[in-house]
Write a protein that holds these residues in place. Structure first.
Motif, PDB file in Angstrom:
ATOM      1  N   ASP A  82      -8.151   5.304  -4.556  1.00 26.82           N
ATOM      2  CA  ASP A  82      -7.045   5.005  -3.640  1.00 26.82           C
ATOM      3  C   ASP A  82      -6.435   3.636  -3.948  1.00 26.82           C
ATOM      4  OD1 ASP A  82      -7.461   7.337  -2.051  1.00 26.82           O
ATOM      5  OD2 ASP A  82      -8.976   6.286  -0.844  1.00 26.82           O
ATOM      6  N   LEU A  92     -10.878   3.215   2.087  1.00 31.14           N
ATOM      7  CA  LEU A  92     -10.266   3.552   0.801  1.00 31.14           C
ATOM      8  C   LEU A  92     -11.327   3.606  -0.289  1.00 31.14           C
ATOM      9  CD1 LEU A  92      -7.058   1.313   0.852  1.00 31.14           C
ATOM     10  CD2 LEU A  92      -7.291   3.704   1.551  1.00 31.14           C
ATOM     11  N   ASN A 107      -2.413   5.600   1.605  1.00 32.44           N
ATOM     12  CA  ASN A 107      -3.477   4.632   1.909  1.00 32.44           C
ATOM     13  C   ASN A 107      -3.394   4.177   3.363  1.00 32.44           C
ATOM     14  OD1 ASN A 107      -4.127   4.795  -0.796  1.00 32.44           O
ATOM     15  ND2 ASN A 107      -3.946   2.609  -1.200  1.00 32.44           N
ATOM     16  N   HIS A 157       0.837  -1.208   0.000  1.00 32.61           N
ATOM     17  CA  HIS A 157       0.000   0.000   0.000  1.00 32.61           C
ATOM     18  C   HIS A 157       0.867   1.253   0.000  1.00 32.61           C
ATOM     19  CE1 HIS A 157      -4.265  -0.859   0.303  1.00 32.61           C
ATOM     20  NE2 HIS A 157      -4.015  -1.849   1.128  1.00 32.61           N
TER      21      HIS A 157
END
Length: 158
Positions: free
Chosen positions: A54, A50, A40, A36
């Motif tokens: 994202d 998210l 995030n 990630h």
């Protein structure tokens, strides 16, 4: 090349099953949480779910691992079909869907330490989940001992 995605909502056991399956199959495991982007992680730590926007850069990183590091197992929520389609761009991918009740998963999330994903986001995970059908993934119930779950995952990879 073997490309396996252990999928499901946060707290279902993707990391534990992925690590155990990797040992049995003798191939590497990569935790999708480690892929990630920092933004995030910060958003999830703050208790914010998210968005699709994202997730796209993260899913592209996961797909790159699947493409470039196969044979490999990756733990990735892959909640929506469009996300799984994005991952399939890496080549043939086998999805193993860890399934369980919200109560069971919430209890597991509450018991784990040091993870950035708060239990408060579990409902958003279930809301986003588009469960794959049997033609898309093998469903593996998590209401059994870890060793039995790993054995079921191993059988699905044969």
């Amino acid at each position: 090349m073997l490309r396996i995605v252990i999928m499901g909502v946060s707290g279902c056991g993707k990391s534990s099953v992925g690590e155990g399956l990797a040992l049995r199959l003798g191939i590497p495991y990569r935790d999708g949480d480690d892929l990630h982007p920092a933004d995030n992680v910060a958003k999830m730590r703050a208790g914010l779910p998210l968005t699709d926007e994202d997730r796209w850069p993260w899913l592209d990183r996961v797909a790159q691992v699947l493409r470039d590091q196969a044979p490999v197992i990756v733990g990735c929520s892959a909640l929506k079909r469009v996300y799984r389609d994005r991952l399939r761009q890496a080549g043939e991918v086998r999805f193993l869907h860890l399934t369980g009740s919200r109560d069971l998963i919430a209890a597991r999330m509450a018991a784990r330490k040091g993870h950035y994903m708060p239990t408060t986001l579990l409902d958003s995970q279930f809301a986003a989940l588009e469960p794959p059908g049997p033609e898309e993934a093998t469903a593996i119930p998590i209401d059994q001992p870890l060793d039995a779950i790993i054995t079921a995952a191993e059988g699905a990879c044969q």
